[in-house]
Design an enzyme around this catalytic site. Structure first.
Site, short mmCIF file in Angstrom:
data_model
loop_
_atom_site.label_atom_id
_atom_site.label_comp_id
_atom_site.label_asym_id
_atom_site.label_seq_id
_atom_site.Cartn_x
_atom_site.Cartn_y
_atom_site.Cartn_z
N LYS A 157 0.83 -1.21 0.00
CA LYS A 157 0.00 0.00 0.00
C LYS A 157 0.86 1.26 0.00
O LYS A 157 0.62 2.20 -0.76
CB LYS A 157 -0.93 -0.01 1.22
CG LYS A 157 -1.73 1.25 1.43
CD LYS A 157 -2.77 1.46 0.38
CE LYS A 157 -3.65 2.66 0.73
NZ LYS A 157 -4.67 2.90 -0.25
N LYS B 153 0.17 12.23 4.38
CA LYS B 153 0.41 11.23 5.42
C LYS B 153 1.00 9.96 4.82
O LYS B 153 1.97 9.41 5.34
CB LYS B 153 -0.88 10.92 6.17
CG LYS B 153 -0.75 9.92 7.30
CD LYS B 153 -1.48 8.61 7.17
CE LYS B 153 -2.64 8.48 6.27
NZ LYS B 153 -2.82 7.11 5.74
#
Length: 189
Positions: free
Chosen positions: A61, A136
């Site tokens: 991811k 982030k």
């Protein structure tokens, strides 16, 4: 103690993939745990990938979103260059999507207003994946890279640009809203 297992199964595909149950699940688990989870995950997504042991789903991811963050910046800048040079956004996007510039940021989620319907750029960069979330995720990639001494030159640059978006009052925009920074700020030479 109750016989339950924990897997990591982050997703890719955004809000469009969630709405259409076409998400990709990147699963970190032992093989038997993966097989147990596959049926449940298959109800929410089309591509269920066993990445390896625990935590490898998250590795996939982070790496995937690193590419996404960089490619979105590139498509923004290239579409901006073309449109400001007189190209019709739909024509330019069509060329990208049938040529070597083809990528998800162009063919599925184009950031240029007027290039594509149904994406955040077509609705004022609302909805989708907010710029602070991309910042982030790129922070996570940078932390992971630092831990193993892997250089992230483009990733660090993209991270700085998304952070700049967030500090310049654009934190409520989708990450494709970098387009607005290109319109609001003079270009660097």
């Amino acid at each position: 103690s109750k016989g339950h297992v924990l897997i990591d199964a982050p997703v890719s595909g955004g809000t469009i993939g969630a709405e259409n149950a076409t998400l990709t699940f990147m699963v970190g688990a032992e093989k038997a745990e993966f097989e147990q989870a596959r049926a449940v995950l298959g109800r929410m997504g089309q591509n269920i990938v066993h990445c390896g042991s625990h935590s490898t789903g998250q590795v996939a991811k982070v790496a995937n979103n690193l590419v996404l963050g960089i490619s979105m910046i590139a498509v923004n800048e290239a579409m901006n260059l073309g449109v400001k040079s007189g190209m019709d956004p739909k024509v330019l996007a069509g060329i990208f999507n049938t040529s070597s510039a083809r990528c998800w940021s162009s063919d599925t989620y184009n950031p240029c207003p007027g290039a594509m319907d149904g994406v955040p750029a077509a609705r004022g960069f609302t909805g989708g994946f907010a710029a602070p979330l991309m910042a982030k995720d790129l922070s996570l990639a940078i932390e992971a890279a630092n831990a193993i001494n892997a250089p992230l030159n483009l990733g660090s640059s993209a991270h700085a640009l998304y952070r700049l978006m967030c500090t310049n009052g654009m934190s409520d925009l989708d990450f494709s809203g970098y387009w607005q920074m290109l319109q609001d700020k003079p270009s660097s030479k």
